[in-house]
Design a protein around this motif. Structure first.
Motif, PDB file in Angstrom:
ATOM      1  N   ALA A 221     -22.555   7.402  17.465  1.00 35.80           N
ATOM      2  CA  ALA A 221     -22.708   6.418  18.829  1.00 35.80           C
ATOM      3  C   ALA A 221     -24.059   5.780  18.473  1.00 35.80           C
ATOM      4  N   ARG A 222     -25.225   6.268  18.472  1.00 36.69           N
ATOM      5  CA  ARG A 222     -26.536   5.816  18.341  1.00 36.69           C
ATOM      6  C   ARG A 222     -26.728   5.278  17.006  1.00 36.69           C
ATOM      7  N   HIS A 223     -25.851   5.141  16.083  1.00 39.79           N
ATOM      8  CA  HIS A 223     -26.415   4.463  14.783  1.00 39.79           C
ATOM      9  C   HIS A 223     -25.213   3.583  14.143  1.00 39.79           C
ATOM     10  N   VAL A 224     -23.902   3.480  14.854  1.00 40.27           N
ATOM     11  CA  VAL A 224     -22.732   2.836  14.143  1.00 40.27           C
ATOM     12  C   VAL A 224     -22.311   1.926  15.198  1.00 40.27           C
ATOM     13  N   LYS A 225     -22.276   0.715  15.117  1.00 41.14           N
ATOM     14  CA  LYS A 225     -21.719  -0.075  15.773  1.00 41.14           C
ATOM     15  C   LYS A 225     -20.151   0.223  16.142  1.00 41.14           C
ATOM     16  N   PRO A 226     -19.854   0.351  17.463  1.00 45.30           N
ATOM     17  CA  PRO A 226     -18.768   0.475  18.016  1.00 45.30           C
ATOM     18  C   PRO A 226     -17.410  -0.114  17.472  1.00 45.30           C
ATOM     19  N   ASN A 227     -17.511  -1.288  16.960  1.00 43.28           N
ATOM     20  CA  ASN A 227     -16.527  -2.201  16.396  1.00 43.28           C
ATOM     21  C   ASN A 227     -16.127  -1.527  15.051  1.00 43.28           C
ATOM     22  N   TYR A 228     -17.222  -1.057  14.429  1.00 40.02           N
ATOM     23  CA  TYR A 228     -16.767  -0.618  13.144  1.00 40.02           C
ATOM     24  C   TYR A 228     -16.047   0.712  13.362  1.00 40.02           C
ATOM     25  N   VAL A 229     -16.354   1.497  14.163  1.00 39.93           N
ATOM     26  CA  VAL A 229     -15.604   2.832  14.644  1.00 39.93           C
ATOM     27  C   VAL A 229     -14.185   2.386  14.891  1.00 39.93           C
ATOM     28  N   VAL A 230     -14.155   1.395  15.758  1.00 37.97           N
ATOM     29  CA  VAL A 230     -12.544   0.853  16.206  1.00 37.97           C
ATOM     30  C   VAL A 230     -11.897   0.686  15.123  1.00 37.97           C
ATOM     31  N   PHE A 231     -12.282  -0.203  14.133  1.00 32.04           N
ATOM     32  CA  PHE A 231     -11.479  -0.629  13.062  1.00 32.04           C
ATOM     33  C   PHE A 231     -11.034   0.564  12.222  1.00 32.04           C
ATOM     34  N   THR A 232     -12.013   1.521  11.979  1.00 28.40           N
ATOM     35  CA  THR A 232     -11.608   2.734  11.044  1.00 28.40           C
ATOM     36  C   THR A 232     -10.646   3.540  11.757  1.00 28.40           C
ATOM     37  N   ILE A 233     -10.878   3.873  12.917  1.00 32.68           N
ATOM     38  CA  ILE A 233      -9.955   4.933  13.582  1.00 32.68           C
ATOM     39  C   ILE A 233      -8.494   4.332  13.645  1.00 32.68           C
ATOM     40  N   VAL A 234      -8.254   2.902  13.909  1.00 30.49           N
ATOM     41  CA  VAL A 234      -6.940   2.348  14.160  1.00 30.49           C
ATOM     42  C   VAL A 234      -6.150   2.543  12.937  1.00 30.49           C
ATOM     43  N   SER A 235      -7.154   2.414  11.825  1.00 29.53           N
ATOM     44  CA  SER A 235      -6.229   2.114  10.379  1.00 29.53           C
ATOM     45  C   SER A 235      -5.899   3.477  10.035  1.00 29.53           C
ATOM     46  N   GLY A 236      -6.795   4.650  10.339  1.00 29.60           N
ATOM     47  CA  GLY A 236      -6.723   6.024   9.838  1.00 29.60           C
ATOM     48  C   GLY A 236      -5.340   6.578  10.860  1.00 29.60           C
ATOM     49  N   ALA A 237      -5.510   6.119  11.928  1.00 27.17           N
ATOM     50  CA  ALA A 237      -4.207   6.772  12.929  1.00 27.17           C
ATOM     51  C   ALA A 237      -2.803   6.184  12.091  1.00 27.17           C
ATOM     52  N   LEU A 238      -2.723   4.944  11.751  1.00 21.35           N
ATOM     53  CA  LEU A 238      -1.541   4.356  11.038  1.00 21.35           C
ATOM     54  C   LEU A 238      -1.208   5.307   9.773  1.00 21.35           C
ATOM     55  N   ILE A 239      -2.187   5.247   8.852  1.00 21.85           N
ATOM     56  CA  ILE A 239      -1.999   5.973   7.745  1.00 21.85           C
ATOM     57  C   ILE A 239      -1.618   7.283   7.821  1.00 21.85           C
ATOM     58  N   MET A 240      -2.010   7.974   9.044  1.00 23.97           N
ATOM     59  CA  MET A 240      -1.236   9.405   9.249  1.00 23.97           C
ATOM     60  C   MET A 240       0.147   9.477   9.453  1.00 23.97           C
ATOM     61  N   MET A 241       0.635   8.433  10.495  1.00 15.71           N
ATOM     62  CA  MET A 241       1.845   8.461  10.831  1.00 15.71           C
ATOM     63  C   MET A 241       3.033   7.978   9.770  1.00 15.71           C
ATOM     64  N   VAL A 242       2.434   7.013   8.879  1.00 17.49           N
ATOM     65  CA  VAL A 242       3.139   6.859   7.586  1.00 17.49           C
ATOM     66  C   VAL A 242       3.177   7.906   6.757  1.00 17.49           C
ATOM     67  N   PHE A 243       2.432   8.779   6.758  1.00 17.16           N
ATOM     68  CA  PHE A 243       2.219   9.911   5.771  1.00 17.16           C
ATOM     69  C   PHE A 243       3.230  11.014   6.549  1.00 17.16           C
ATOM     70  N   MET A 244       3.222  11.140   7.875  1.00 19.71           N
ATOM     71  CA  MET A 244       4.142  12.101   8.485  1.00 19.71           C
ATOM     72  C   MET A 244       5.518  11.763   8.240  1.00 19.71           C
ATOM     73  N   ILE A 245       5.961  10.265   8.462  1.00 18.80           N
ATOM     74  CA  ILE A 245       7.426   9.909   8.127  1.00 18.80           C
ATOM     75  C   ILE A 245       7.678   9.959   6.572  1.00 18.80           C
ATOM     76  N   SER A 246       7.092   9.869   5.866  1.00 18.70           N
ATOM     77  CA  SER A 246       7.096   9.999   4.354  1.00 18.70           C
ATOM     78  C   SER A 246       7.150  11.312   3.539  1.00 18.70           C
ATOM     79  N   VAL A 247       6.434  12.274   4.280  1.00 16.51           N
ATOM     80  CA  VAL A 247       6.519  13.622   3.657  1.00 16.51           C
ATOM     81  C   VAL A 247       7.189  14.676   4.341  1.00 16.51           C
ATOM     82  N   ALA A 248       7.246  14.688   5.541  1.00 15.62           N
ATOM     83  CA  ALA A 248       7.521  15.770   6.553  1.00 15.62           C
ATOM     84  C   ALA A 248       8.925  16.201   6.107  1.00 15.62           C
ATOM     85  N   ARG A 249       9.821  15.300   5.750  1.00  9.04           N
ATOM     86  CA  ARG A 249      10.970  15.890   5.496  1.00  9.04           C
ATOM     87  C   ARG A 249      11.259  17.034   4.652  1.00  9.04           C
ATOM     88  N   THR A 250      10.567  16.801   3.454  1.00  4.84           N
ATOM     89  CA  THR A 250      10.545  17.401   2.227  1.00  4.84           C
ATOM     90  C   THR A 250       9.601  18.514   2.329  1.00  4.84           C
TER      91      THR A 250
END
Length: 473
Positions: free
Chosen positions: A313-342
């Motif tokens: 919080a004291r060292h990284v700008k909040p907008n950088y944090v936001v862009f990183t986390i929304v992208s990571g959340a999307l990647i995890m969901m795509v991964f779940m849909i692609s792999v969970a069945r097998t």
């Protein structure tokens, strides 16, 4: 050094945030228990979530109004204490309800308390502490929410093991087949015996009662007003807080921000509430205990993600944090849909990292937006309002999809995560345009108020002030 009453006030805020989040999240692990309690199906229970969202809206608007107009006239801690004590009595009564309207009423009470606690806590932090400290405290509030999320399945698990969950009452069974459509429902067995799962509500009802009494004590000494007066007079606090801008100047930020909160809160709550039933009833075929602990793993990831936000919080700008986390959340969901069945075991990994990326979604956005517009007054409710709208619409939608196929809610979460990426891009564009417009307005103001010869001198000698003195002299 903070006064002792300021420290106690912060501790009380943190405990209340954790306790109210616990009661919001306990609905997920005990979803099948609640369905049996009121003799309804899972999808019928999820359609009562608009009551929870409506209560959250009322609570957030109430907190915004109090902080904007009544903070000098009304003791806010007494109001929080009253809401907490009402919530305490309501949740203790949960094990004895038998009608779905009673459950909906409980959802309303929980929602009002959650909406008020979230908005009031954010307003107090933003207007009292300096920006860098406020960033840390904002994450700390959400970390306590994560602790409540973790305790919910952890506390519920042993009681669920003793309840009808491991008997024939709430197991997922295939009752009807219509072509390729499978309908999952809870078997009903009439019984008047107290279900041990109810203790997961009673225990923390007592905790909420204690927290409510603590708020009454703090209200009697007016700890919030004294904290504001003492810390606002400190040299560490920025005196000139942002003034509120007219709605026409910030509407293009508020609209995508509302959509962002709609997606962020809904995606987090969807996973928290549905993963237990999805893991247990879908092709993942988890046991009762494993399904409950998958929820706990998600909560651990959520807590670690929010704690990581404190570190950055004291060292990284909040907008950088936001862009990183929304992208990571999307990647995890795509991964779940692609792999969970097998590979169903991937559910554990996705649960942790999806929680990790979801954790800082709201606090990072608050810290970022607070640098652009004032969100500690009239516009404070936008975060809870967007989240409540997401809860009211997307959770019932997930319940309907669950009725079609228990794994379908995961597809909904993936779509919500994708739309969230679009929302954050729109916020960034609107903030950029507002900054450019503000710079142009300030430039025009200087041109109008400063004589031309002096203005030319300032442009040619930027270190020289209009009165002839040079900075630093």
């Amino acid at each position: 050094m903070w006064p002792i009453y300021s420290t106690v006030l912060l501790i009380a805020m943190l405990f209340l945030r954790g306790a109210t989040t616990y009661y919001r999240v306990i609905l997920g692990p005990t979803l099948l228990y609640l369905a049996h309690l009121v003799h309804q199906e899972v999808q019928d229970i999820t359609f009562t979530y608009p009551a929870l969202g409506g209560g959250t809206m009322l609570g957030s608007i109430l907190a915004s109004y109090v902080n904007r107009n009544l903070k000098q006239k009304l003791n806010g801690l007494f109001l929080q204490a009253a809401l907490t004590l009402i919530l305490s009595g309501t949740v203790v009564a949960v094990p004895w309800i038998n009608q779905i309207w009673q459950l909906a009423l409980i959802f309303v009470v929980i929602g009002i308390n959650i909406g008020y606690v979230i908005v009031d806590g954010q307003c107090l932090v933003l207007r009292t502490w300096d920006p860098k400290t406020a960033r840390v405290l904002m994450y700390l509030l959400y970390v306590m929410g994560s602790l409540g999320r973790f305790l919910a399945p952890a506390v519920a698990d042993p009681f669920l093991a003793m309840s009808h969950e491991d008997k024939a009452v709430s197991k997922c069974s295939q009752d009807e087949n219509f072509g390729n459509k499978t309908v999952y429902r809870s078997e009903e067995i009439a019984t008047s015996k107290f279900d041990p799962a109810g203790w997961s509500y009673i225990i923390f009802g007592i905790v909420l009662f204690v927290v409510g009494i603590l708020h009454i004590v703090l209200g009697c000494i007016k700890a919030d007003e004294k904290t504001y007066e003492v810390l606002s007079s400190s040299d560490d606090v920025v005196k000139d807080k942002q003034t509120e801008e007219p709605l026409r100047d910030v509407i293009w930020i508020l609209i995508p921000l509302f959509s962002y909160c709609f997606c962020s809160t809904a995606s987090s709550l969807l996973y928290q509430d549905m993963i237990y039933a999805v893991a247990k009833c879908s092709f993942l075929d988890f046991s009762t205990s494993d399904a409950a602990w998958v929820t706990a793993v998600y909560s651990i990831g959520l807590a670690i993600g929010r704690f990581s936000g404190i570190l950055f919080a004291r060292h990284v700008k909040p907008n950088y944090v936001v862009f990183t986390i929304v992208s990571g959340a999307l990647i995890m969901m795509v991964f779940m849909i692609s792999v969970a069945r097998t590979w169903p075991t991937i559910t554990w990994i996705v649960s942790f990292f999806y929680g990790f990326f979801n954790g800082p979604l709201i606090p990072a956005a608050i810290n970022w937006i607070s640098e652009v517009i004032n969100v500690s007054g009239t516009y404070a409710f936008i975060f809870a309002l967007g989240g409540a709208a997401g809860t009211m619409s997307l959770v019932p939608s997930a319940g309907a999809l669950f009725h079609l196929s228990p794994f379908y809610p995961i597809y909904l979460m993936c779509g919500v995560s994708a739309f969230n990426v679009i929302c954050i891009c729109l916020i960034w564009i609107a903030a950029k345009m507002k900054k450019i417009k503000k710079s142009e307005s300030e430039h025009e103001l200087i041109s109008k108020e400063t004589p031309q010869d002096t203005y030319d001198t300032i442009q040619n000698h930027p270190l020289q002030k209009p009165n002839g003195h040079v900075n630093g002299e």
